[in-house]
Enzyme design. Sequence first.
Site, PDB file in Angstrom:
ATOM      1  CG  HIS A 240       1.678  13.379  38.844  1.00 33.53           C
ATOM      2  ND1 HIS A 240       1.947  13.096  39.356  1.00 33.53           N
ATOM      3  CD2 HIS A 240       1.650  12.173  37.736  1.00 33.53           C
ATOM      4  CE1 HIS A 240       1.100  12.133  40.078  1.00 33.53           C
ATOM      5  NE2 HIS A 240       1.675  11.179  38.754  1.00 33.53           N
ATOM      6  CG  ASP A 244       4.348   9.414  38.439  1.00 32.14           C
ATOM      7  OD1 ASP A 244       3.362   9.480  39.265  1.00 32.14           O
ATOM      8  OD2 ASP A 244       3.655   9.463  37.090  1.00 32.14           O
ATOM      9  CG  HIS A 267       4.755   4.380  36.240  1.00 29.59           C
ATOM     10  ND1 HIS A 267       5.662   4.761  37.236  1.00 29.59           N
ATOM     11  CD2 HIS A 267       3.930   5.061  35.421  1.00 29.59           C
ATOM     12  CE1 HIS A 267       4.186   5.785  38.143  1.00 29.59           C
ATOM     13  NE2 HIS A 267       3.591   5.986  36.736  1.00 29.59           N
TER      14      HIS A 267
HETATM   15 ZN   LIG Z   1       1.463   9.761  38.722  1.00 30.47          ZN
END
Ligand SMILES: [Zn+2]
Length: 309
Positions: A240, A244, A267
Amino acid sequence: MLGDMTTASQQTLKNPIGCRGVGLHSGRKVTMTLLPAAPETGIVFRRTDAGAEIRASWVNTIESPRCTVLSNGEGITIGTVEHLMAALAGAEIDNVTVELDGPEVPIMDGSSAPFLFLIECAGVVEQDVARRAVKVLKPVRVVEDGATAALLPDHGFSMNLEIDFANPLIARQDICVVFDAATFKSELSRARTFGLLDEVDRLRAAGLGLGGSLDNVVMVSGDHVLNAGGLRYADEFVRHKLLDAFGDLYLAGGPIIGRFHGVRSGHAHTRHLLAALFADPEAWCYTSLGRATDLGALDRQDAMRLSGA
Ligand SMILES: [Zn+2]
């Protein structure tokens, strides 16, 4: 996703398609519609409730602790774009308008699979303009808070990522993926968002995760998963995180030719990495994945304008 197995032409959807769901952080119900768009449009988000359009570009992202947020600079934002961006990148969609009647992309099941399903149901059409990729020409690296994110020159596109959580189930996981047209769907698209049960109260107190449930988050408590169905991949967590990063990298404005390397990155690191890449004119160039004539007409200034750099 690059090379012989990829499309050389820009692509959009054949038909509009939509869905309705809840925003992970806002907890608000939102309707999303994906609309076909003309060549060179890029990915454009439209808040129908606020009359604002925001292009999906790293230049329009703002600092946010838990997800990727686009802003028009005037207070209108769109949150949690990364899983949709990953699906669009994986399906090699260049041009689409994403209409939303709220401030956040619906979380659906916490992965990119529902978005990929929507794209497949809508159908994909080639457009008569060459795809444009961002080619990495020299290594660019961001090191912050014990995390590293880097882009390195390479012939195709690949990603490797290592995560290290102080949790006995997640712990240390790493993955290396070399992308071709089928890789994203089979290896990454079904990997869901996850959270630690210990963090839920703190998150909610901060006004985050208000739409979270066992239907859209893999919830980890100690050394076990609370979701009845367990995990979709044995190493779903690192997959995951890679999903992202893959979605965030598509905020470059097109596919990347190069190798992504991440260690405990999230992020913010991917975002800062794109800023560092585009800040150095010697670190990247555009390259056409199709007929050279289409890009030959573009000078560098045009290219910079199109990228938003
Ligand atoms: Zn995510």
